[in-house]
Design a protein around this motif. Structure first.
Motif, PDB file in Angstrom:
ATOM      1  N   HIS A   1      -4.607  -5.503   7.346  1.00  7.45           N
ATOM      2  CA  HIS A   1      -5.041  -4.255   6.724  1.00  7.45           C
ATOM      3  C   HIS A   1      -3.817  -3.345   6.720  1.00  7.45           C
ATOM      4  O   HIS A   1      -3.288  -3.014   7.789  1.00  7.45           O
TER       5      HIS A   1
ATOM      6  N   HIS B   1      -3.592  -0.188   5.779  1.00  9.25           N
ATOM      7  CA  HIS B   1      -3.869   1.185   6.215  1.00  9.25           C
ATOM      8  C   HIS B   1      -5.271   1.188   6.810  1.00  9.25           C
ATOM      9  O   HIS B   1      -6.270   1.226   6.096  1.00  9.25           O
TER      10      HIS B   1
ATOM     11  N   GLY C   1     -12.467   4.346   8.396  1.00  7.18           N
ATOM     12  CA  GLY C   1     -12.902   5.700   8.051  1.00  7.18           C
ATOM     13  C   GLY C   1     -12.443   6.762   9.030  1.00  7.18           C
ATOM     14  O   GLY C   1     -12.909   7.908   8.960  1.00  7.18           O
TER      15      GLY C   1
ATOM     16  N   HIS D   1       0.860  -1.183   0.000  1.00  7.92           N
ATOM     17  CA  HIS D   1       0.000   0.000   0.000  1.00  7.92           C
ATOM     18  C   HIS D   1       0.903   1.242   0.000  1.00  7.92           C
ATOM     19  O   HIS D   1       2.017   1.209   0.547  1.00  7.92           O
TER      20      HIS D   1
ATOM     21  N   ASP E   1      -8.883   8.064  11.866  1.00 11.01           N
ATOM     22  CA  ASP E   1      -7.489   7.900  12.294  1.00 11.01           C
ATOM     23  C   ASP E   1      -7.371   7.759  13.804  1.00 11.01           C
ATOM     24  O   ASP E   1      -6.320   8.055  14.383  1.00 11.01           O
TER      25      ASP E   1
ATOM     26  N   SER F   1       0.890   3.653   1.868  1.00 12.33           N
ATOM     27  CA  SER F   1       1.204   4.071   3.237  1.00 12.33           C
ATOM     28  C   SER F   1       2.119   3.099   3.971  1.00 12.33           C
ATOM     29  O   SER F   1       2.563   3.390   5.085  1.00 12.33           O
TER      30      SER F   1
ATOM     31  N   ASP G   1      -8.465   3.253   5.908  1.00 12.16           N
ATOM     32  CA  ASP G   1      -9.242   2.896   4.725  1.00 12.16           C
ATOM     33  C   ASP G   1     -10.427   2.003   5.078  1.00 12.16           C
ATOM     34  O   ASP G   1     -11.422   1.968   4.353  1.00 12.16           O
ATOM     35  N   VAL G   2     -10.301   1.281   6.177  1.00 10.90           N
ATOM     36  CA  VAL G   2     -11.338   0.331   6.605  1.00 10.90           C
ATOM     37  C   VAL G   2     -12.292   0.976   7.598  1.00 10.90           C
ATOM     38  O   VAL G   2     -13.510   0.849   7.486  1.00 10.90           O
TER      39      VAL G   2
ATOM     40  N   HIS H   1      -1.310   2.068  12.289  1.00 14.68           N
ATOM     41  CA  HIS H   1      -2.121   2.296  11.093  1.00 14.68           C
ATOM     42  C   HIS H   1      -2.385   0.979  10.359  1.00 14.68           C
ATOM     43  O   HIS H   1      -3.047   0.977   9.326  1.00 14.68           O
ATOM     44  N   GLN H   2      -1.859  -0.141  10.901  1.00 15.49           N
ATOM     45  CA  GLN H   2      -2.142  -1.455  10.344  1.00 15.49           C
ATOM     46  C   GLN H   2      -2.779  -2.314  11.422  1.00 15.49           C
ATOM     47  O   GLN H   2      -2.697  -2.011  12.618  1.00 15.49           O
TER      48      GLN H   2
END
Length: 253
Positions: free
Chosen positions: A137, A139, A145, A90, A147, A92, A142-143, A187-188
């Motif tokens: 995942h 990022h 929506g 990805h 942060d 990111s 993305d899942v 973030h993962q």
């Protein structure tokens, strides 16, 4: 049971807990260096709990030290190479080190095979999932929506997320509170759960926040930043497991 020739941890000596090192550039006395390091609180918390932490640089052959350990702590760090779980990178995904990933996977596999206690934190939990054939995942925003798991700011900030724990799980027993909160910065996260793992903790948005190896005496992964707060409970639990050598296993899925 550990095959350490010094005898099991319960004989009275301090258990030795391997801590997987991270590599980072530093400037020391005007020289630019690359060093192997660990978060100081991981070492302090383990020492306070009666253990001797041993830093394990991720170099070939590190897995051969497993027979001299009583437990392993796999801390947070950079993203895993997505090729390990068959995915393209990805945009990111960053700071990937495939060589270090392979060594850390080998260390992890050897320690689990020996049925030694393991605490896997953030990247460590993701590594545990990939080792068992799971995916990530790359990022999470993305899942989900949002942060909220890695708040953005000028400085490093921990996200505080409500945590739902599976009753009777190892991690629920360690934390032992009605409304726990995570302190996270990632973030993962786990996508497809690996074979032989049980999810035992979730954020309110469904993100897997804790996993355990089914049938293993003590192999716990948490997605939050244990070690970056004053909470020592998980480190103490790892130390207790290292001394005991065994305990009740997490139930099968």
């Amino acid at each position: 049971m550990n095959s350490n020739t010094n005898g099991p941890a319960r004989s009275g000596r301090r258990p030795v807990v391997g801590v997987c090192a991270r590599t980072a550039p530093v400037t020391l006395q005007g020289s630019d260096l690359v060093v192997s390091l660990a978060l100081g609180t991981h070492l302090t918390y383990l020492s306070e709990a009666g253990c001797t932490p041993l830093l394990l640089p991720l170099l070939p052959g590190a897995e051969d030290v497993a027979g001299r350990l009583d437990a392993l702590l796999v801390p947070g760090g950079p993203d895993l190479d997505p090729a390990l779980y068959g995915a393209p990178a990805h945009p990111s995904t960053r700071a990937v080190d495939p060589a270090a990933d392979r060594v850390e996977l080998a260390v992890f596999a050897r320690v689990l095979e020996a049925r030694l206690p393991v605490l896997a934190i953030c990247r460590g939990m993701q590594l545990l999932n990939v080792l068992h054939g799971g995916t990530l995942h790359q990022h999470l925003a993305d899942v989900t929506g949002h942060d909220g798991h890695r708040p953005r700011g000028e400085s490093f900030t921990l996200g505080r997320r409500p945590l739902k724990l599976r009753p009777g799980s190892r991690v629920a027993g360690v934390l032992d509170e009605a409304e726990p909160m995570t302190a996270c910065h990632h973030h993962q996260a786990v996508d497809r759960l690996g074979e032989g793992l049980a999810a035992t903790g979730w954020a309110e948005d469904g993100t897997v926040e804790a996993v355990e190896v089914a049938g293993h005496p003590f192999a716990v992964g948490v997605q939050w930043e244990a070690g970056q707060t004053a909470d020592r409970r998980l480190h103490r639990a790892l130390a207790d497991a290292a001394r005991a050598g065994s305990g009740p296993a997490v139930p099968q899925k």
